[in-house]
Write an enzyme that holds these catalytic residues in place. Structure first.
Site, PDB file in Angstrom:
ATOM      1  CG  HIS A  52     -26.135 -13.831  47.051  1.00  0.00           C
ATOM      2  ND1 HIS A  52     -24.683 -13.962  47.318  1.00  0.00           N
ATOM      3  CD2 HIS A  52     -26.212 -12.472  46.703  1.00  0.00           C
ATOM      4  CE1 HIS A  52     -24.113 -12.984  46.995  1.00  0.00           C
ATOM      5  NE2 HIS A  52     -25.167 -11.965  46.870  1.00  0.00           N
ATOM      6  CD  GLN A  87     -23.216  -1.797  43.341  1.00  0.00           C
ATOM      7  OE1 GLN A  87     -23.737  -1.938  42.261  1.00  0.00           O
ATOM      8  NE2 GLN A  87     -22.789  -2.104  44.204  1.00  0.00           N
ATOM      9  CB  SER A 129     -19.290 -11.448  47.848  1.00  0.00           C
ATOM     10  OG  SER A 129     -20.517 -11.896  47.705  1.00  0.00           O
TER      11      SER A 129
HETATM   12  O1  PAF Z   1     -26.434  -5.641  46.422  1.00  0.00           O
HETATM   13  C1  PAF Z   1     -25.856  -5.609  45.432  1.00  0.00           C
HETATM   14  O2  PAF Z   1     -25.258  -6.990  45.248  1.00  0.00           O
HETATM   15  C2  PAF Z   1     -25.823  -4.723  44.352  1.00  0.00           C
HETATM   16  O3  PAF Z   1     -25.542  -3.429  44.889  1.00  0.00           O
HETATM   17  C3  PAF Z   1     -26.863  -4.915  43.256  1.00  0.00           C
HETATM   18  C4  PAF Z   1     -28.056  -4.717  44.107  1.00  0.00           C
HETATM   19  C5  PAF Z   1     -26.766  -6.173  42.865  1.00  0.00           C
HETATM   20  C6  PAF Z   1     -26.430  -3.618  42.291  1.00  0.00           C
HETATM   21  O4  PAF Z   1     -25.396  -4.001  41.691  1.00  0.00           O
END
Ligand code: PAF
Length: 280
Positions: free
Chosen positions: A37, A61, A186
């Site tokens: 990140h 998701q 993560s």
């Molecule tokens: O890649 C991620 O961490 C997630 O899929 C995102 C793009 C933040 C959407 O929730």
């Protein structure tokens, strides 16, 4: 650095900045930030005036039996890292603000998202596209940065941006790995020490594929069966899929070309890990 939870407040603030011709950079995340990140934040930081980071564990998701309830969180550590990376605004909304009770509109990419992770996790990319569209409408970024570990996700976002004529430049950053090759995620935090060593098989299998290709092997089936042997050898991994694909369409290939891509999803214990590499 400001932390904002209210989408309307953030939208107004960004509009003010845009009127001053400021370039808005955006990195959407689900938090529990790691070096991957940070790479995304640094890339965005170098190309924008106002850097926005979102931290939101997006429920839409996750599948019914997936890890939404135990997804790792450490908001204090995330804030400290964000401050260090010179983030200007952290958008940290609640689930209720993002998905109020009467929420009923979703967006779905219908082609790339049906393959691979999309086939194995039905509804996953619909949830990703929906939340990213919402976040883009709130943050109104000029550029947004995604990681290539979720390579399929990055293609779907690019497609959505193109299909909906959104004036956003999508950038991607290469996978960041631990010294021993494990791709940062993560979800690595779920792994026991034994599982963590087993997880190194993913990179080993991808390295094998690149090496075979480099030495002249072009048949996807031959490369896949060698990868299967590597992954299954330790009796600690379960293959979800191995895919040899075109880099842009993600359609499967029988005979591989330079710059095609290998995608991998593997269960180590209960943890599903993904990884990929582009052929030399
Ligand atoms: O890649 C991620 O961490 C997630 O899929 C995102 C793009 C933040 C959407 O929730």
């Amino acid at each position: 650095m400001q932390t904002i939870a209210d989408p309307n407040r953030l939208q107004k603030l960004i509009l003010d900045e845009k009127q001053k011709n400021k370039i808005i950079g955006f990195v959407p995340t689900m938090g529990y930030l790691h070096k991957g990140h940070l790479q995304l934040l640094r890339t965005a930081r170098s190309q924008c005036d106002i850097l926005v980071l979102s931290i939101f564990v997006n429920p839409t998701q996750f599948g019914k039996n997936e890890d939404l309830g135990r997804y790792p969180k450490n908001i204090d550590a995330d804030m400290e890292l964000a401050e260090r990376e010179k983030v200007d605004i952290v958008f940290f909304p609640s689930t209720k603000t993002m998905y109020p009770d009467n929420f009923s509109t979703y967006v779905e990419e219908k082609s790339i998202s049906k393959l691979w992770c999309g086939a194995k996790r039905p509804g996953h990319f619909k949830g990703v596209a929906t939340v990213v569209l919402k976040l883009f409408n709130i943050v109104q970024p000029d550029i947004a940065v995604f990681g290539e570990k979720d390579y399929q996700q990055s293609l779907i976002i690019r497609k959505m941006v193109k299909d909906f004529n959104m004036p956003i430049e999508i950038l991607t950053c290469p996978i960041v790995r631990e010294n021993d090759g494990l791709a940062l995620s993560s979800r690595n935090t779920y792994l026991s020490p034994e599982e963590r060593s087993c997880a190194l098989l993913l990179k080993k299998a991808l390295d094998y594929a690149c090496d075979r290709f480099y030495k002249g092997v072009r048949e996807a089936d031959l490369i896949k069966s060698g990868m299967e042997n590597i992954l299954l050898n330790g009796n600690c991994a379960r293959i979800d899929y191995i895919a040899c694909v075109n880099n842009d369409t993600l359609e499967p290939k029988k005979i591989l070309d330079s710059a095609d891509r290998i995608l991998l999803a593997v269960y180590i214990g209960k943890t599903r890990l993904i990884d990929n590499c582009q052929l030399p």
